[in-house]
Design a protein around this motif. Structure first.
Motif, mmCIF file in Angstrom:
data_model
loop_
_atom_site.group_PDB
_atom_site.id
_atom_site.type_symbol
_atom_site.label_atom_id
_atom_site.label_comp_id
_atom_site.label_asym_id
_atom_site.label_seq_id
_atom_site.Cartn_x
_atom_site.Cartn_y
_atom_site.Cartn_z
ATOM 1 N N LEU A 22 0.832 -1.195 0.000
ATOM 2 C CA LEU A 22 0.000 0.000 0.000
ATOM 3 C C LEU A 22 0.868 1.247 0.000
ATOM 4 O O LEU A 22 1.830 1.342 0.757
ATOM 5 C CB LEU A 22 -0.887 0.015 1.243
ATOM 6 C CG LEU A 22 -1.836 -1.161 1.422
ATOM 7 C CD1 LEU A 22 -2.568 -1.036 2.744
ATOM 8 C CD2 LEU A 22 -2.832 -1.221 0.292
ATOM 9 N N ASP A 23 0.505 2.176 -0.857
ATOM 10 C CA ASP A 23 1.216 3.453 -0.820
ATOM 11 C C ASP A 23 0.493 4.386 0.158
ATOM 12 O O ASP A 23 -0.479 3.997 0.802
ATOM 13 C CB ASP A 23 1.335 4.068 -2.214
ATOM 14 C CG ASP A 23 -0.013 4.344 -2.850
ATOM 15 O OD1 ASP A 23 -1.028 3.965 -2.257
ATOM 16 O OD2 ASP A 23 -0.043 4.943 -3.942
ATOM 17 N N ASP A 24 0.970 5.590 0.284
ATOM 18 C CA ASP A 24 0.419 6.519 1.268
ATOM 19 C C ASP A 24 -1.060 6.813 1.032
ATOM 20 O O ASP A 24 -1.848 6.901 1.973
ATOM 21 C CB ASP A 24 1.205 7.832 1.258
ATOM 22 C CG ASP A 24 2.620 7.643 1.781
ATOM 23 O OD1 ASP A 24 2.824 6.673 2.544
ATOM 24 O OD2 ASP A 24 3.494 8.460 1.440
ATOM 25 N N GLU A 25 -1.458 6.951 -0.229
ATOM 26 C CA GLU A 25 -2.853 7.246 -0.555
ATOM 27 C C GLU A 25 -3.767 6.115 -0.114
ATOM 28 O O GLU A 25 -4.811 6.341 0.483
ATOM 29 C CB GLU A 25 -3.017 7.453 -2.066
ATOM 30 C CG GLU A 25 -2.928 8.887 -2.505
ATOM 31 C CD GLU A 25 -3.231 9.042 -3.976
ATOM 32 O OE1 GLU A 25 -4.188 8.417 -4.475
ATOM 33 O OE2 GLU A 25 -2.504 9.790 -4.635
ATOM 34 N N ALA A 27 -3.194 3.784 2.140
ATOM 35 C CA ALA A 27 -3.193 3.677 3.594
ATOM 36 C C ALA A 27 -4.106 4.733 4.200
ATOM 37 O O ALA A 27 -4.874 4.445 5.125
ATOM 38 C CB ALA A 27 -1.779 3.820 4.129
ATOM 39 N N ALA A 28 -4.058 5.949 3.667
ATOM 40 C CA ALA A 28 -4.907 7.028 4.167
ATOM 41 C C ALA A 28 -6.380 6.714 3.905
ATOM 42 O O ALA A 28 -7.240 6.947 4.757
ATOM 43 C CB ALA A 28 -4.526 8.342 3.511
ATOM 44 N N PHE A 29 -6.674 6.161 2.733
ATOM 45 C CA PHE A 29 -8.049 5.803 2.384
ATOM 46 C C PHE A 29 -8.584 4.731 3.328
ATOM 47 O O PHE A 29 -9.703 4.834 3.826
ATOM 48 C CB PHE A 29 -8.115 5.319 0.934
ATOM 49 C CG PHE A 29 -9.466 4.815 0.537
ATOM 50 C CD1 PHE A 29 -10.508 5.705 0.329
ATOM 51 C CD2 PHE A 29 -9.700 3.460 0.376
ATOM 52 C CE1 PHE A 29 -11.769 5.245 -0.036
ATOM 53 C CE2 PHE A 29 -10.946 2.995 0.020
ATOM 54 C CZ PHE A 29 -11.988 3.892 -0.187
ATOM 55 N N LEU A 30 -7.784 3.707 3.602
ATOM 56 C CA LEU A 30 -8.215 2.640 4.502
ATOM 57 C C LEU A 30 -8.419 3.176 5.922
ATOM 58 O O LEU A 30 -9.358 2.783 6.614
ATOM 59 C CB LEU A 30 -7.200 1.495 4.506
ATOM 60 C CG LEU A 30 -7.150 0.665 3.224
ATOM 61 C CD1 LEU A 30 -6.030 -0.364 3.304
ATOM 62 C CD2 LEU A 30 -8.480 -0.021 2.966
ATOM 63 N N GLU A 31 -7.558 4.078 6.353
ATOM 64 C CA GLU A 31 -7.693 4.674 7.689
ATOM 65 C C GLU A 31 -8.987 5.485 7.775
ATOM 66 O O GLU A 31 -9.718 5.411 8.769
ATOM 67 C CB GLU A 31 -6.485 5.567 7.973
ATOM 68 C CG GLU A 31 -6.393 6.019 9.395
ATOM 69 C CD GLU A 31 -6.108 4.886 10.358
ATOM 70 O OE1 GLU A 31 -6.615 4.958 11.496
ATOM 71 O OE2 GLU A 31 -5.399 3.935 9.993
ATOM 72 N N LYS A 32 -9.278 6.252 6.713
ATOM 73 C CA LYS A 32 -10.497 7.057 6.675
ATOM 74 C C LYS A 32 -11.730 6.153 6.706
ATOM 75 O O LYS A 32 -12.706 6.430 7.399
ATOM 76 C CB LYS A 32 -10.504 7.908 5.404
ATOM 77 C CG LYS A 32 -11.693 8.807 5.261
ATOM 78 C CD LYS A 32 -11.620 9.610 3.983
ATOM 79 C CE LYS A 32 -12.872 10.414 3.761
ATOM 80 N NZ LYS A 32 -12.881 11.085 2.464
ATOM 81 N N LYS A 33 -11.662 5.056 5.974
ATOM 82 C CA LYS A 33 -12.768 4.101 5.915
ATOM 83 C C LYS A 33 -13.029 3.481 7.295
ATOM 84 O O LYS A 33 -14.172 3.335 7.717
ATOM 85 C CB LYS A 33 -12.406 3.014 4.900
ATOM 86 C CG LYS A 33 -13.549 2.222 4.378
ATOM 87 C CD LYS A 33 -13.059 1.370 3.238
ATOM 88 C CE LYS A 33 -14.099 0.402 2.772
ATOM 89 N NZ LYS A 33 -13.610 -0.496 1.745
#
Length: 64
Positions: A22-25, A27-33
């Motif tokens: 996973l790249d930063d984008e 990882a950020a999307f999964l965290e937001k989800k």
């Protein structure tokens, strides 16, 4: 005729999916989800505790 010719053919196994990094984008999307899911769960718990969410609406006159 031998064995399984008349029956349903056994499906082939699907190839295993490669685990991608996973790249930063992503990882950020999964965290937001995850955060949204937690917030939704909290709101559902709050709604189950209390009474009605809205108190307004059309009221009957009370005449009989």
């Amino acid at each position: 005729m031998s064995g399984r010719q008349g029956g349903k053919a056994k499906p082939l196994k699907a190839p295993k999916k490669k685990s991608k990094e996973l790249d930063d984008e992503d990882a950020a999307f999964l965290e937001k989800k995850k955060a949204e899911a937690a917030a939704r769960k909290e709101m559902a718990a709050r709604a189950a505790k209390g009474g009605p969410l809205v108190g307004g609406g059309i009221k009957k006159s009370g005449k009989k």
